[in-house]
Design a protein around this motif. Sequence first.
Motif, PDB file in Angstrom:
ATOM      1  N   CYS A   1       0.839  -1.202   0.000  1.00 41.05           N
ATOM      2  CA  CYS A   1       0.000   0.000   0.000  1.00 41.05           C
ATOM      3  C   CYS A   1       0.874   1.253   0.000  1.00 41.05           C
ATOM      4  CB  CYS A   1      -0.897   0.029   1.237  1.00 41.05           C
ATOM      5  SG  CYS A   1      -2.361  -0.962   1.043  1.00 41.05           S
ATOM      6  N   LYS A   2       1.924   1.241   0.813  1.00 36.81           N
ATOM      7  CA  LYS A   2       2.795   2.416   0.877  1.00 36.81           C
ATOM      8  C   LYS A   2       3.568   2.564  -0.417  1.00 36.81           C
ATOM      9  CE  LYS A   2       2.877   3.210   5.685  1.00 36.81           C
ATOM     10  NZ  LYS A   2       2.267   1.995   6.283  1.00 36.81           N
ATOM     11  N   LEU A   3       3.851   1.428  -1.041  1.00 31.92           N
ATOM     12  CA  LEU A   3       4.650   1.463  -2.261  1.00 31.92           C
ATOM     13  C   LEU A   3       3.811   1.906  -3.451  1.00 31.92           C
ATOM     14  CD1 LEU A   3       7.574   0.684  -2.676  1.00 31.92           C
ATOM     15  CD2 LEU A   3       6.808  -1.529  -3.497  1.00 31.92           C
ATOM     16  N   THR A   4       2.590   1.404  -3.540  1.00 32.46           N
ATOM     17  CA  THR A   4       1.797   1.641  -4.749  1.00 32.46           C
ATOM     18  C   THR A   4       0.666   2.637  -4.527  1.00 32.46           C
ATOM     19  OG1 THR A   4       0.160  -0.070  -4.268  1.00 32.46           O
ATOM     20  CG2 THR A   4       2.153  -0.763  -5.394  1.00 32.46           C
ATOM     21  N   GLY A   5       0.245   2.815  -3.283  1.00 29.19           N
ATOM     22  CA  GLY A   5      -0.875   3.703  -3.017  1.00 29.19           C
ATOM     23  C   GLY A   5      -2.188   3.136  -3.528  1.00 29.19           C
ATOM     24  N   ASN A   6      -2.222   1.852  -3.798  1.00 29.70           N
ATOM     25  CA  ASN A   6      -3.432   1.271  -4.370  1.00 29.70           C
ATOM     26  C   ASN A   6      -3.799  -0.007  -3.614  1.00 29.70           C
ATOM     27  OD1 ASN A   6      -5.131  -0.395  -5.990  1.00 29.70           O
ATOM     28  ND2 ASN A   6      -4.559   0.805  -7.790  1.00 29.70           N
ATOM     29  N   ARG A   7      -4.972   0.026  -3.014  1.00 27.05           N
ATOM     30  CA  ARG A   7      -5.376  -1.044  -2.111  1.00 27.05           C
ATOM     31  C   ARG A   7      -5.667  -2.361  -2.840  1.00 27.05           C
ATOM     32  NH1 ARG A   7      -8.372  -1.829   2.866  1.00 27.05           N
ATOM     33  NH2 ARG A   7      -7.999   0.218   3.712  1.00 27.05           N
ATOM     34  N   ALA A   8      -6.434  -2.263  -3.932  1.00 29.58           N
ATOM     35  CA  ALA A   8      -6.809  -3.505  -4.644  1.00 29.58           C
ATOM     36  C   ALA A   8      -5.570  -4.178  -5.234  1.00 29.58           C
ATOM     37  CB  ALA A   8      -7.805  -3.179  -5.750  1.00 29.58           C
ATOM     38  N   LEU A   9      -4.715  -3.356  -5.814  1.00 30.27           N
ATOM     39  CA  LEU A   9      -3.473  -3.887  -6.380  1.00 30.27           C
ATOM     40  C   LEU A   9      -2.644  -4.551  -5.280  1.00 30.27           C
ATOM     41  CD1 LEU A   9      -1.383  -4.123  -8.659  1.00 30.27           C
ATOM     42  CD2 LEU A   9      -0.594  -1.836  -8.076  1.00 30.27           C
TER      43      LEU A   9
ATOM     44  N   LEU B   1       2.956  14.442   4.238  1.00 29.67           N
ATOM     45  CA  LEU B   1       4.078  13.511   4.223  1.00 29.67           C
ATOM     46  C   LEU B   1       3.785  12.344   3.273  1.00 29.67           C
ATOM     47  CD1 LEU B   1       6.784  12.766   5.458  1.00 29.67           C
ATOM     48  CD2 LEU B   1       5.565  11.571   7.269  1.00 29.67           C
ATOM     49  N   HIS B   2       2.545  11.880   3.328  1.00 32.45           N
ATOM     50  CA  HIS B   2       2.148  10.776   2.461  1.00 32.45           C
ATOM     51  C   HIS B   2       2.257  11.184   1.004  1.00 32.45           C
ATOM     52  CE1 HIS B   2      -0.584   7.779   0.610  1.00 32.45           C
ATOM     53  NE2 HIS B   2      -0.050   6.998   1.528  1.00 32.45           N
ATOM     54  N   LYS B   3       1.811  12.405   0.746  1.00 37.19           N
ATOM     55  CA  LYS B   3       1.891  12.913  -0.630  1.00 37.19           C
ATOM     56  C   LYS B   3       3.340  13.006  -1.093  1.00 37.19           C
ATOM     57  CE  LYS B   3      -0.954  15.217  -3.323  1.00 37.19           C
ATOM     58  NZ  LYS B   3      -1.618  16.230  -4.045  1.00 37.19           N
TER      59      LYS B   3
ATOM     60  N   PHE C   1       9.451   0.770   7.747  1.00 35.57           N
ATOM     61  CA  PHE C   1       8.200   0.121   8.174  1.00 35.57           C
ATOM     62  C   PHE C   1       8.309  -1.377   8.315  1.00 35.57           C
ATOM     63  CE2 PHE C   1       6.949   4.000   6.027  1.00 35.57           C
ATOM     64  CZ  PHE C   1       6.165   4.583   6.990  1.00 35.57           C
ATOM     65  N   GLN C   2       9.185  -1.993   7.554  1.00 35.75           N
ATOM     66  CA  GLN C   2       9.182  -3.447   7.560  1.00 35.75           C
ATOM     67  C   GLN C   2      10.198  -4.012   8.549  1.00 35.75           C
ATOM     68  OE1 GLN C   2       6.493  -2.307   5.356  1.00 35.75           O
ATOM     69  NE2 GLN C   2       6.540  -4.510   5.669  1.00 35.75           N
ATOM     70  N   GLU C   3      10.802  -3.116   9.310  1.00 34.41           N
ATOM     71  CA  GLU C   3      11.760  -3.529  10.336  1.00 34.41           C
ATOM     72  C   GLU C   3      12.831  -4.445   9.775  1.00 34.41           C
ATOM     73  OE1 GLU C   3       9.153  -5.189  13.161  1.00 34.41           O
ATOM     74  OE2 GLU C   3       8.455  -3.255  13.880  1.00 34.41           O
ATOM     75  N   LEU C   4      13.362  -4.052   8.665  1.00 32.34           N
ATOM     76  CA  LEU C   4      14.460  -4.825   8.086  1.00 32.34           C
ATOM     77  C   LEU C   4      15.771  -4.099   8.355  1.00 32.34           C
ATOM     78  CD1 LEU C   4      12.769  -5.742   4.725  1.00 32.34           C
ATOM     79  CD2 LEU C   4      13.649  -7.405   6.354  1.00 32.34           C
ATOM     80  N   LYS C   5      16.785  -4.867   8.678  1.00 27.85           N
ATOM     81  CA  LYS C   5      18.118  -4.283   8.907  1.00 27.85           C
ATOM     82  C   LYS C   5      18.763  -3.975   7.568  1.00 27.85           C
ATOM     83  CE  LYS C   5      18.763  -5.295  13.508  1.00 27.85           C
ATOM     84  NZ  LYS C   5      17.453  -4.642  13.696  1.00 27.85           N
ATOM     85  N   TYR C   6      19.712  -3.005   7.592  1.00 25.53           N
ATOM     86  CA  TYR C   6      20.384  -2.643   6.345  1.00 25.53           C
ATOM     87  C   TYR C   6      21.059  -3.855   5.712  1.00 25.53           C
ATOM     88  CZ  TYR C   6      19.628   2.106   8.022  1.00 25.53           C
ATOM     89  OH  TYR C   6      19.064   3.249   8.480  1.00 25.53           O
TER      90      TYR C   6
ATOM     91  N   SER D   1      11.262  10.371  11.618  1.00 27.90           N
ATOM     92  CA  SER D   1      10.473  10.056  12.810  1.00 27.90           C
ATOM     93  C   SER D   1       8.991  10.134  12.510  1.00 27.90           C
ATOM     94  CB  SER D   1      10.798  11.014  13.948  1.00 27.90           C
ATOM     95  OG  SER D   1      12.178  11.203  14.027  1.00 27.90           O
ATOM     96  N   LYS D   2       8.647  11.114  11.680  1.00 26.83           N
ATOM     97  CA  LYS D   2       7.220  11.309  11.389  1.00 26.83           C
ATOM     98  C   LYS D   2       6.646  10.196  10.513  1.00 26.83           C
ATOM     99  CE  LYS D   2       6.735  16.192  11.347  1.00 26.83           C
ATOM    100  NZ  LYS D   2       6.819  17.300  10.396  1.00 26.83           N
ATOM    101  N   LEU D   3       7.523   9.536   9.752  1.00 26.46           N
ATOM    102  CA  LEU D   3       7.024   8.507   8.845  1.00 26.46           C
ATOM    103  C   LEU D   3       6.145   7.475   9.554  1.00 26.46           C
ATOM    104  CD1 LEU D   3       9.939   7.635   6.376  1.00 26.46           C
ATOM    105  CD2 LEU D   3       7.671   8.433   5.776  1.00 26.46           C
ATOM    106  N   VAL D   4       6.487   7.185  10.825  1.00 22.38           N
ATOM    107  CA  VAL D   4       5.676   6.174  11.525  1.00 22.38           C
ATOM    108  C   VAL D   4       4.258   6.643  11.795  1.00 22.38           C
ATOM    109  CG1 VAL D   4       7.348   4.685  12.629  1.00 22.38           C
ATOM    110  CG2 VAL D   4       6.768   6.886  13.668  1.00 22.38           C
ATOM    111  N   THR D   5       4.017   7.941  11.670  1.00 24.34           N
ATOM    112  CA  THR D   5       2.636   8.395  11.898  1.00 24.34           C
ATOM    113  C   THR D   5       1.746   8.066  10.706  1.00 24.34           C
ATOM    114  OG1 THR D   5       3.066  10.571  10.966  1.00 24.34           O
ATOM    115  CG2 THR D   5       3.390  10.336  13.346  1.00 24.34           C
TER     116      THR D   5
END
Lengths: 194, 273
Positions: A38-46, A119-121, A139-144, B44-48
Amino acid sequence: MTNTLADEELMFHVRNGTGEMLGVLFSRYQSPLFNFYCKLTGNRALSEDLVQDVFFRILKYRQTYKPGTSFKTWMYQIARNARVDNMRKQRPQVEIEDSLLPVVMPADRAQQTQETALLHKALMMLPEEKREILVLSRFQELKYEEIAKMLGCQPNAVKVKVFRALKDLREAYQQLEASRPPRDNARGNDYDVQ
Amino acid sequence: MTCNEFEELLPDYLQDPTDPRFRATVEKHMADCAECRESYALWSKLVTLPDVEPSPSMRARFDAMLNAYEEGRWEHDKLKEQRRVAAPSGFFDWFRMPAMQFGLAAAMLFVGILVGRSMMAPKAEPNAEAEQIAAMRQELSTTKQLVVLSMLQQQSASSRLQGVSYSMDVKQADPEIVSALLHTLRYDTSVDVRLAALDSLRRYNDEPKVRKGIVDALQSKQSPMVQIALIDTLVDMHERDAVDQIKKFQETPDLNPTVKQRAEWGINKLTRG
């Protein structure tokens, strides 16, 4: 009982043919994966389609999972491939769905909601590879190190990518902020209507 | 410290702001540099950004897929079992033993030498070999059929097109493939795929079912290109029974003029020839 097993153990069973163990992994990861898309594509159905595709591929390519390696890294690798294949199939279209934007909050939280929407925009304005690196690391809690394995590069290169993506995000955000119309009304969300 | 030197430090700090190795350096730089400070603030704000809940239908779709998989797998296992009953049980386990493998390799080498020698000599009875080869061919063609049938079901037109062109490799007119191709000829959404299906079907033009299918496919709703190709095919096949159908087709109002002409030509050819 199966719920306490580690991802890797579950995947080991799936690999050996116990398909139902995949159900547990699905319960664990359907939401993170869905939000990743969703964060990557901004499209729920996709995003829903892509999540299905990932689990289908996990079953199909279960033999390629190397026991003892991180399931999560492997899964996100599959997830990235699924997205790449999907983009190849259809023209890229970035449209942010209203439902993914924060809902209108009571007046005292309106300011914060505004910022989040902005921010989303800004995030959606970035090229997808930059957005992806931010989504993966934030967001995915992945390490570098894990992301580096996925992208096939050095951890230091990932850090540089994160830094630059963040810089671009900042610039996009500042640009949006500067062009935002002055607003007296504390309620309402400029980005709800599109 | 410049922002560039900061490139690798800030991301470390982002993942673990408490790590003493870079904490002091990073915080000092941020105190001086507004831009990096702002970057950090945004991080930091991204988590919101709100998380979204997947719809319940996602789980249902997953379960359906898993069920289908389990059923397919079950079928697969059953097949294996049947095969095992036919073969002497435990027999194949022998092949896993290294000594046996070594012995087999030596035997193969010996057989190779013998075969090599016998090739020099005039040919002996090749019956058993021919049978084996026939069996292998049979298996191969079954696999091909399966591939074709599954590819014709694909979502993308290019995969279906590939399926049709694979079907060219299947020499005998397999009833399932024929009906799949006939269905493709009539209902596929892509003109290219329909035309390719027609090409593939032409090879079976002595099959009554194929001939009838091609005649039936001549419909007013088809695209002009396919219509012309169909008429040409019918003429090539000398399909006299098609004359009525072409005549009826020619009466269609608003028929493309080129197609109309071609239909007339077709009727002439078929009635005269």
